[in-house]
Motif scaffolding. Structure first.
Motif, PDB file in Angstrom:
ATOM      1  N   ASP A  55       0.807  -1.125   0.065  1.00  0.00           N
ATOM      2  CA  ASP A  55      -0.136   0.046   0.073  1.00  0.00           C
ATOM      3  C   ASP A  55       0.969   1.279  -0.035  1.00  0.00           C
ATOM      4  N   ILE A  56       0.266   2.144  -0.761  1.00  0.00           N
ATOM      5  CA  ILE A  56       1.177   3.615  -0.705  1.00  0.00           C
ATOM      6  C   ILE A  56       0.141   4.721  -0.136  1.00  0.00           C
ATOM      7  N   GLY A 234      10.412  -9.090 -10.412  1.00  0.00           N
ATOM      8  CA  GLY A 234       9.152  -9.746  -9.916  1.00  0.00           C
ATOM      9  C   GLY A 234       9.038  -9.854  -8.343  1.00  0.00           C
ATOM     10  N   SER A 235       9.502  -8.900  -7.850  1.00  0.00           N
ATOM     11  CA  SER A 235       9.211  -8.857  -6.247  1.00  0.00           C
ATOM     12  C   SER A 235       7.866  -8.005  -5.969  1.00  0.00           C
ATOM     13  N   LEU A 236       7.393  -7.226  -7.258  1.00  0.00           N
ATOM     14  CA  LEU A 236       6.129  -6.611  -7.059  1.00  0.00           C
ATOM     15  C   LEU A 236       5.334  -6.746  -8.089  1.00  0.00           C
ATOM     16  N   ALA A 237       3.881  -7.074  -7.691  1.00  0.00           N
ATOM     17  CA  ALA A 237       3.027  -6.857  -8.866  1.00  0.00           C
ATOM     18  C   ALA A 237       2.041  -5.637  -8.614  1.00  0.00           C
ATOM     19  N   LEU A 238       1.602  -4.924  -9.721  1.00  0.00           N
ATOM     20  CA  LEU A 238       0.980  -3.894  -9.531  1.00  0.00           C
ATOM     21  C   LEU A 238      -0.479  -4.252 -10.331  1.00  0.00           C
ATOM     22  N   PRO A 239      -1.452  -3.353  -9.878  1.00  0.00           N
ATOM     23  CA  PRO A 239      -3.077  -3.935 -10.602  1.00  0.00           C
ATOM     24  C   PRO A 239      -2.836  -3.384 -12.009  1.00  0.00           C
ATOM     25  N   GLU A 240      -4.047  -4.043 -12.578  1.00  0.00           N
ATOM     26  CA  GLU A 240      -3.873  -3.987 -14.036  1.00  0.00           C
ATOM     27  C   GLU A 240      -4.044  -2.482 -14.530  1.00  0.00           C
ATOM     28  N   PHE A 244      -5.104   1.731  -9.319  1.00  0.00           N
ATOM     29  CA  PHE A 244      -4.930   1.435  -7.928  1.00  0.00           C
ATOM     30  C   PHE A 244      -6.511   1.821  -7.139  1.00  0.00           C
ATOM     31  N   ASP A 245      -6.706   0.906  -6.132  1.00  0.00           N
ATOM     32  CA  ASP A 245      -8.115   1.079  -5.230  1.00  0.00           C
ATOM     33  C   ASP A 245      -7.586   2.324  -4.389  1.00  0.00           C
ATOM     34  N   THR A 246      -8.473   3.312  -4.130  1.00  0.00           N
ATOM     35  CA  THR A 246      -8.154   4.531  -3.410  1.00  0.00           C
ATOM     36  C   THR A 246      -8.969   4.770  -2.428  1.00  0.00           C
ATOM     37  N   ALA A 302      -1.641  -3.432  -5.219  1.00  0.00           N
ATOM     38  CA  ALA A 302      -0.325  -4.001  -5.507  1.00  0.00           C
ATOM     39  C   ALA A 302      -0.072  -5.282  -4.588  1.00  0.00           C
ATOM     40  N   VAL A 303       0.924  -6.047  -4.888  1.00  0.00           N
ATOM     41  CA  VAL A 303       1.337  -7.089  -3.679  1.00  0.00           C
ATOM     42  C   VAL A 303       2.959  -7.317  -3.898  1.00  0.00           C
ATOM     43  N   ARG A 304       3.290  -7.445  -2.754  1.00  0.00           N
ATOM     44  CA  ARG A 304       5.013  -7.647  -2.780  1.00  0.00           C
ATOM     45  C   ARG A 304       5.003  -9.188  -2.678  1.00  0.00           C
ATOM     46  N   ASN A 305       5.844  -9.795  -3.544  1.00  0.00           N
ATOM     47  CA  ASN A 305       5.992 -11.106  -3.604  1.00  0.00           C
ATOM     48  C   ASN A 305       7.232 -11.609  -2.807  1.00  0.00           C
TER      49      ASN A 305
END
Length: 390
Positions: A55-56, A234-240, A244-246, A302-305
């Protein structure tokens, strides 16, 4: 015999030496009969990797979905103001009325000109048809006949011009009502009744559509570059599409009830701030949010892998950087606490607990001390270990 003063000084010195000897003996007694310091009781957590939300949180300013400047398209005297300042109005509601009489007269004049143009068309048409019959009987010259045809064509063109003039006059009459182009909240009046308006150059008031709000915020170029590198490795995946959901965080720390999505990201970087502007649209049916509010936005999705996370309490700071204690055995086989410097990332909340994402410094399987750090007085101190949760 020594003088009395000398004898007094000798006695005083003998007393001080006796006192110091007694204190020294008392201080040595615990060392002789004492025991070694017992190991500190600590709990450890084995280092593992998992996927965690990324999250940001950023400061933002709110603006209305549409912010409209209300201006009159025609000139004239303001006859009336048809709203209360701060009132909600629907699209099409008349906000100001410019004196209508001159525009009504212009419509009447254009209507009369249209009727005259229609009459002229009828007259030239009849004349052209009459001369056409005479032309067939060779009773009129070709020139007269051609002139009649041209007169008819000109009359038809004048009729179309009169129709346009009437439409313009009616349009000016509509413009004199100065209607709201969208639904929203009206601001304060900037021109009062009786004032002369010279046209669109004069601002009458402002109208803001707050049914949906726009949250605008800056995102630093440095953070964007770091995220881009994490995505590439590959350590971070962002939303399509980076949508971002806000969530809005208000000034008192409470969360606004409805969420939106990021719908715009500026390709330009502000050379003064080093940030690029992003925008999210937030539903605001109840009007709780207002233009100009300063809030914070939380961007989710976003997801931290393969992330290593530890409780925040387990990460310490010695003034030169952050570190954790790892329970490890020394050469004598005793379990001791040794510091390990770490590089931390962002905070995350898992199961209601605040956690640090550890970017560097740890490997899977290492036992990190997460409870009892206050009992560790120096690096290498013996510890008694129990797994977390025991």
């Amino acid at each position: 015999m020594y003088p009395a003063s000398i004898r007094s000084r000798v006695k005083h010195l003998s007393f001080l030496m006796l006192t110091l000897g007694t204190l020294s003996a008392c201080s040595e007694a615990p060392q002789q009969g004492g025991q070694a310091m017992p190991p500190a009781q600590v709990s450890v957590q084995q280092v593992t990797t998992q996927s965690v939300p990324f999250d940001i949180e950023l400061p933002a300013t709110l603006a209305g979905d549409k912010e409209v400047e209300i201006r009159s398209r025609v000139s004239g005297i303001i006859e009336s103001r048809n709203f209360e300042e701060g009132q909600f109005v629907k699209a099409g509601h008349s906000l100001f009325t410019i004196e209508l009489k001159p525009f009504e007269l212009a419509v009447d004049k254009a209507q009369a000109a249209l009727q005259a143009a229609k009459a002229n068309v009828d007259q030239t048409k009849r004349e052209s048809e009459r001369l056409e019959r005479l032309k067939n009987e060779r009773s009129v010259s070709k020139r007269d006949f051609d002139n009649s045809v041209s007169a008819y064509d000109i009359a038809v063109a004048n009729l179309e011009s009169a129709k346009v003039a009437l439409s313009e006059a009616k349009l000016d009459l509509e413009y004199a009502k100065v209607e709201a182009p969208v639904s929203g909240i009206v601001g304060r009046e900037l021109m009062s009744e009786g004032s002369y308006v010279s046209g669109p150059s004069v601002l009458l008031t402002e109208l803001t559509d707050i049914s949906t709000m726009r949250a605008r915020f800056g995102f630093s170029e440095r953070e964007q570059l770091a995220m881009r590198q994490d995505v590439e490795n590959g350590s971070l995946a962002l939303p399509e599409h980076n949508e971002f959901d806000t969530t809005i965080i208000l000034q008192d720390g409470s969360l606004y009830g409805q969420a939106g999505k990021v719908n715009f990201s500026d390709v330009r970087v502000n050379r003064f701030t080093g940030t690029s502007e992003l925008q999210a649209r937030i539903p605001n049916e109840n009007g709780e949010l207002r233009p100009g509010q300063f809030v914070r936005v939380k961007l989710s999705g976003a997801v931290r892998n393969n992330a290593i996370v530890l409780p925040q309490r387990a990460v310490l700071d010695n003034g030169t950087g952050k570190f954790v204690y790892i329970a490890t055995k020394n050469e004598q086989g005793t379990t001791v606490a040794l510091p390990a410097p770490v590089k931390v990332g962002e905070w995350v909340k898992l199961n209601g607990e605040n956690m640090w994402v550890i970017r560097e410094g740890l490997k899977e399987g290492q036992p990190v001390i997460v409870e009892g750090m206050a009992r560790i007085f120096f690096p290498g101190m013996p510890v008694s270990v129990s797994e977390q949760g025991e």
